[in-house]
Motif scaffolding. Structure first.
Motif, mmCIF file in Angstrom:
data_model
loop_
_atom_site.group_PDB
_atom_site.id
_atom_site.type_symbol
_atom_site.label_atom_id
_atom_site.label_comp_id
_atom_site.label_asym_id
_atom_site.label_seq_id
_atom_site.Cartn_x
_atom_site.Cartn_y
_atom_site.Cartn_z
ATOM 1 N N HIS A 713 0.807 -1.220 0.000
ATOM 2 C CA HIS A 713 0.000 0.000 0.000
ATOM 3 C C HIS A 713 0.843 1.275 0.000
ATOM 4 C CE1 HIS A 713 -4.161 -1.418 0.036
ATOM 5 N NE2 HIS A 713 -3.619 -2.534 0.485
ATOM 6 N N THR A 714 2.042 1.205 0.547
ATOM 7 C CA THR A 714 2.957 2.345 0.443
ATOM 8 C C THR A 714 3.306 2.585 -1.027
ATOM 9 O OG1 THR A 714 3.882 1.765 2.581
ATOM 10 C CG2 THR A 714 5.151 3.298 1.260
ATOM 11 N N ALA A 715 3.612 1.488 -1.723
ATOM 12 C CA ALA A 715 3.959 1.605 -3.150
ATOM 13 C C ALA A 715 2.759 2.113 -3.945
ATOM 14 C CB ALA A 715 4.423 0.253 -3.680
ATOM 15 N N SER A 720 0.075 6.256 -7.151
ATOM 16 C CA SER A 720 -1.084 7.094 -7.472
ATOM 17 C C SER A 720 -0.681 8.557 -7.530
ATOM 18 C CB SER A 720 -2.182 6.908 -6.421
ATOM 19 O OG SER A 720 -2.625 5.576 -6.420
ATOM 20 N N PHE A 721 0.161 8.947 -6.566
ATOM 21 C CA PHE A 721 0.685 10.312 -6.537
ATOM 22 C C PHE A 721 1.507 10.591 -7.803
ATOM 23 C CE2 PHE A 721 4.234 13.135 -5.253
ATOM 24 C CZ PHE A 721 3.513 14.277 -4.928
ATOM 25 N N TRP A 792 -9.718 2.629 -10.290
ATOM 26 C CA TRP A 792 -8.363 2.780 -9.759
ATOM 27 C C TRP A 792 -8.315 2.278 -8.319
ATOM 28 C CZ3 TRP A 792 -4.344 3.140 -12.499
ATOM 29 C CH2 TRP A 792 -3.124 3.471 -11.919
ATOM 30 N N PRO A 793 -7.260 1.538 -7.925
ATOM 31 C CA PRO A 793 -7.199 0.997 -6.567
ATOM 32 C C PRO A 793 -7.029 2.102 -5.516
ATOM 33 C CG PRO A 793 -5.154 0.557 -7.749
ATOM 34 C CD PRO A 793 -6.110 1.108 -8.754
ATOM 35 N N GLN A 794 -7.662 1.888 -4.377
ATOM 36 C CA GLN A 794 -7.575 2.845 -3.276
ATOM 37 C C GLN A 794 -6.548 2.367 -2.257
ATOM 38 O OE1 GLN A 794 -9.422 5.811 -3.078
ATOM 39 N NE2 GLN A 794 -9.762 5.204 -5.209
ATOM 40 N N THR A 795 -5.770 3.293 -1.746
ATOM 41 C CA THR A 795 -4.826 2.945 -0.682
ATOM 42 C C THR A 795 -5.611 2.662 0.601
ATOM 43 O OG1 THR A 795 -3.283 4.513 -1.654
ATOM 44 C CG2 THR A 795 -2.793 3.735 0.574
ATOM 45 N N ASP A 796 -5.288 1.549 1.258
ATOM 46 C CA ASP A 796 -5.890 1.250 2.555
ATOM 47 C C ASP A 796 -5.008 1.868 3.640
ATOM 48 O OD1 ASP A 796 -6.876 0.271 4.898
ATOM 49 O OD2 ASP A 796 -6.849 -1.842 4.300
ATOM 50 N N GLU A 797 -5.439 3.012 4.162
ATOM 51 C CA GLU A 797 -4.610 3.740 5.123
ATOM 52 C C GLU A 797 -4.321 2.899 6.371
ATOM 53 O OE1 GLU A 797 -3.109 6.710 4.795
ATOM 54 O OE2 GLU A 797 -3.930 7.122 2.792
ATOM 55 N N THR A 798 -5.246 2.005 6.714
ATOM 56 C CA THR A 798 -5.003 1.190 7.918
ATOM 57 C C THR A 798 -3.827 0.239 7.708
ATOM 58 O OG1 THR A 798 -6.518 -0.592 7.272
ATOM 59 C CG2 THR A 798 -7.467 1.249 8.513
ATOM 60 N N ALA A 799 -3.571 -0.112 6.453
ATOM 61 C CA ALA A 799 -2.438 -1.002 6.173
ATOM 62 C C ALA A 799 -1.109 -0.288 6.396
ATOM 63 C CB ALA A 799 -2.516 -1.532 4.743
#
Length: 865
Positions: A713-715, A720-721, A792-799
């Motif tokens: 998820h960091t990647a 995305s940025f 587009w995939p969403q980042t899971d902030e909890t991960a």
RNA sequence: GCCCGGGUGGCGAAAUUGGUAGACGCAGCGGACUUAAAAUCCGCCGGAGGGUAACCUCCGUGCCGGUUCAAGUCCGGCCCCGGGCACCA
């Protein structure tokens, strides 16, 4: 699904799928956010080069990414089909330019297809088709009625042997490209469009175009070249008649420092003086033949001769000598300047060279003025005050300009004036392969525009070229002899054709409604325009992009569209460069070898030390890295790369190697690496195909699994940025990182769940870049039908949340330790743990801790001395 | 001459915009698998020095100086490379 990755097979299958499903055909959907992504269309020269591949890959990546963000995305393609090379090919191959052009289009369209670009081909246009150029002919006649079009004499290159006009590209070292005859300058009447009427709007809007590169905006500003100044006259008597020498200046505050005037070599006064003066006549001749390259002019020696004519200073009545100067431009202002050597660097050097007087009339602070050498401040406009200037003494720049302009105006010898460097756009070309100019010359009625009902004026395509290269329609009375639309009498068509920039100035708008047959543009244009994202080479920074902006305003003012600017965001992609190899021939020339035919030897550090031609095994010189070009023979053929590695690899490589706006260096090893990564992705999917069946439970993970998921998820977040800021090289590296992480996973249900999630993210990140392989895997692994329309995939902030965080501990700015701290530790606790560290203690030693800086979740810096 | 870019390992490049320099990849080296090679997988990989070792120290982002607790990043001055250009009065 197959074990071995076979690009040829999956790519042609994916392309067929998109074609049969019309995957890229779009229509207007009011209410849905639209996105119009456009790459500069190609000239159909024969085959695609690597620059095209890079340009169109960037455009396709942006297109597919925007689509996955849920937008209604248009990406069209077409052909800039008129142009000079078709005429050259016509003579050489004895075929009609139209046939050559159409067969090139056919071939290149096939190439674009094999690269997998997602174009809405239903909107394809070729600018050489009458249903396209009809509308620019129509607009031209409308502009004529609005007085925005006029005819005036202008100079062309004339080949006296072939009896034909030559384009600038056909003049080589002052000689005709076919005949070798010395080219003459001839004046003939030509058509102009008044772009200068729009100069201010074109200039001012640049300030608001913040999604254009600053470099391009600056180039356009300079090209328009607006300046504020004063135009005034020096009276003089010639052959008993009162005359005036007009000049333009932005420094009228220095008018009292004039010690001479300078005129260009083409100025009427110079020509007149030369009649009696053979030395001067020879000098004028010499000025005609000198270099005209700007960089040469900037460093050229200032040369001149006196004309023997004196003029009267408009304010002092003093007699001022007039010189001819090679540094005075004939095409700007009046082709003459006042010379104030004390406050203009060019005038200064000229005065020093010819012993002319230098009078200081501006003083800045207590700087000391000397005629020995030039100082920067002498010409510092706006600083200092007038001296030695009579009633103007003590005035500032703006006061002096106002006062002097008023005095000149009172004497009817001058006034304030805004001057532009920009000239009106000359659109006549004495060529065949272009749109006919829709005008008729009638002896009785004069110039008559072709009525709308008679448009288009069709260019005959079935023609033959003779060896001279002259335009065939100029030798076809059956084509140009017509009856006048007004009086019905005998009349003749204009046989010149439009500059091809006319077609490329509005194609972006026609794509929105290519089938509109009763209007140039219909209401669909306002749905799609402006273009959200335009991509192309920097070489079009001025002419094409300025003409297109101008045309947009013309179409707006004709009531066809409502926006002011055609291109919201502009990306100028970098060059594609490659190593060059050559041998010195006996006659001193160099012969260049294609990198494909050369083997390079490296030392143990990997540096290239020598190269051999594969064919004969003998050495060749390494010539350095240059832009891919025919002349250096260092072009890499995209087709052979696609055949060898597949389109996905070529696309991935071009995106991964450099950011889009920087130059891209071709490397065969790099392409191998891109290919290796795609195979690695494919192998992962194949080997774990049974594990990737359905999303699993991600709520119960061990430390290692949580780390893996955090890495994914960091990647994703970074990628995305990077898509937003269009740094695609780091998008690819993010996908590589995820794949590396996925390779390390075990085979528990939780690992399978992470694998399932991670692979679906990776495929979507790479979907826009390598669409075929991701399309195939997406379906084979059961994620869905079309990755093209996946969201587009969403980042899971909890991960991303960590239980303990690594802090870097610095002592006096140097890293001394890395410690793990519970995520919920407060600042004081972090400080305490940091100071307790052994290595930190060692470096703090007996020193007193002065200050501790804590950057949350990152770093602690202990200042001690 | 002027205006834009840029200068980071052997190479292409990263550094979320002042916070661990060198992510990711190429090349190279080592290992596993193999009868062998290719392919594949795993590991090492800025320089110098020290330690059996995990590690530790110093130097390092074109050059010189500055600001800051902290500079590849900001400021001032310079040197190279690439691209563009208006001697515009």
């Amino acid at each position: 699904m197959k074990e071995i990755y076979n690009p040829a097979e999956i790519e042609s299958a994916a392309q067929s799928y998109w074609e049969t499903n019309n995957s890229f055909k779009v229509t207007e959907e009011p209410g849905r956010e639209k996105y119009y992504c456009l790459s500069m269309f190609p000239y159909p020269s024969g085959k695609l080069h690597m620059g095209h591949v890079r340009n169109y890959t960037i455009g396709d990546v942006v297109t597919r990414h925007q689509r996955m963000l849920g937008k209604n995305v248009l990406q069209p393609m077409g052909w800039d089909a008129f142009g000079l090379p078709a005429e050259g090919a016509a003579i050489k191959n004895r075929m009609a330019p139209a046939d050559w052009t159409y067969s090139n289009i056919d071939y290149m369209k096939g190439q674009l297809r094999t690269l997998g670009f997602g174009y809405d081909w239903s909107r394809e246009l070729a600018t050489c088709k009458p249903d396209y150029y009809k509308w620019e002919q129509w607009l031209f006649t409308e502009l004529y009625k609005k007085d925005l079009v006029y005819r005036k004499n202008s100079i062309v290159n004339w080949d006296p042997v072939d009896q034909t006009v030559l384009a600038n590209e056909q003049v080589i070292d002052g000689r005709g490209w076919r005949s070798g005859a010395l080219v003459e300058r001839r004046e003939i009447p030509q058509w102009f469009i008044k772009i200068t009427d729009y100069a201010d709007e074109l200039l001012e809007e640049l300030d608001t175009m913040d999604e254009w590169p600053e470099q391009v905006r600056t180039m356009q500003r300079n090209w328009i070249g607006k300046s504020h100044g004063v135009r005034f006259a020096f009276p003089y008597e010639l052959d008993g008649k009162q005359e005036q020498l007009w000049v333009y200046t932005t420094r009228v505050d220095t008018i009292m420092g004039i010690t001479f005037c300078a005129v260009s070599a083409e100025h009427a006064l110079a020509l007149h003086a030369a009649k009696e003066n053979s030395e001067l006549a020879a000098f004028l001749e010499e000025c005609q033949t000198g270099s005209v390259a700007e960089a040469d002019l900037a460093t050229m020696e200032k040369k001149g001769l006196p004309t023997g004519i004196n003029v009267t200073h408009p304010l002092t009545g003093e007699q001022i000598p007039v010189w001819v100067g090679n540094y005075v431009l004939s095409g700007y202002g009046d082709g003459a300047v006042m010379a104030v050597p004390a406050h203009d660097e060019r005038d200064f050097h000229f005065a020093k060279a010819y012993g002319l007087p230098i009078t200081q009339v501006i003083q800045v602070g207590d700087e000391s003025f000397s005629t020995d050498g030039w100082e920067e401040w002498y010409a510092d406009k706006g600083r200092g005050t007038c001296i030695n200037s009579g009633k103007y003494d003590g005035m500032s720049y703006s006061d002096a300009v106002d006062a002097i302009a008023a005095d000149l105006e009172e004497r009817e010898l001058g006034e304030k004036r805004v001057q532009y460097r920009l000239r009106d756009w000359g659109v006549s070309r004495q060529r065949y392969w272009g749109s006919p100019i829709p005008m008729i010359h009638c002896d009785k009625c004069g110039i008559v525009p072709v009525p709308k009902a008679d448009l288009p004026v069709v260019l005959p395509e079935d023609i033959e070229f003779d060896a001279t290269g002259g335009s065939p329609i100029k030798k076809m009375p059956e084509w140009y002899q017509v009856s006048c639309p007004e009086c019905g009498g005998d009349a003749e068509r204009e046989t010149d054709t439009f500059d091809t920039f006319m077609e490329s100035s509005w194609y972006y708008a026609r794509y929105t409604c290519p089938d509109a047959d009763d209007k140039m543009l219909d209401e669909r244009a306002d749905y799609w325009l402006p273009v959200d994202h335009y991509i192309g080479g920097i070489e079009h920074a001025i002419l094409h992009l300025l003409y297109a902006r101008f045309y947009h305003k013309l179409m707006r003012d004709a009531g066809l569209i409502t926006s002011n600017e055609p291109f919201k965001k502009l990306l100028t992609q970098g060059m594609v460069i490659a190593e060059t190899f050559y041998r010195n021939e006996e006659d001193g020339s160099k012969s260049w070898f294609n990198p494909d035919d050369v083997t390079v030897e490296h030392d143990d550090k990997g540096r290239a030390i020598s190269a051999k031609l594969a064919a004969d095994g003998n050495p060749v010189e390494i010539g350095g890295i240059e832009k891919m070009s025919k002349s250096k023979n260092n072009g890499v053929d995209p087709q052979s790369m696609v055949d060898r590695f597949g389109a996905d690899t070529v696309r991935l490589y071009t995106m991964f190697t450099s950011p889009p706006d920087q130059s891209l260096e071709w490397s065969d090893e790099g392409v191998e690496g891109a290919s290796r990564f795609i195979r690695r992705l494919w192998n992962l999917a194949w080997n774990r195909r049974d594990a990737i069946t359905a999303p699993g439970d991600l709520s119960n993970l061990n430390d290692q699994q949580r780390t893996a998921r955090r890495e994914i998820h960091t990647a994703l977040k970074q990628a995305s940025f990077d898509y937003e800021r269009q740094q695609f090289n780091t998008v690819v590296s993010a996908a590589m990182k995820i794949v590396n992480t996925l390779y390390k996973l075990g085979d528990t249900p939780a690992d399978r769940a992470i694998l399932n999630e991670g692979l679906s993210i990776t495929l979507r990140l790479l979907g826009p870049i390598s669409p075929h392989v991701t399309h195939t895997l997406w379906r084979e692994l059961g994620y869905g039908d079309e990755i093209l329309n996946a969201l587009w995939p969403q980042t899971d902030e909890t991960a991303l949340v960590q239980e303990s965080i690594q802090y870097v501990i610095q002592v006096n700015g140097k890293v001394r330790a890395k410690i793990q701290v519970p995520a919920d530790a407060d600042k004081a606790a972090v400080e305490a743990i940091a100071i307790a560290d052994d290595n930190v203690q060692k470096f703090v030693g007996d020193n007193t801790v002065r200050k501790v800086i804590v950057v949350p979740n990152k770093l602690v810096n202990i200042v001690a001395n």
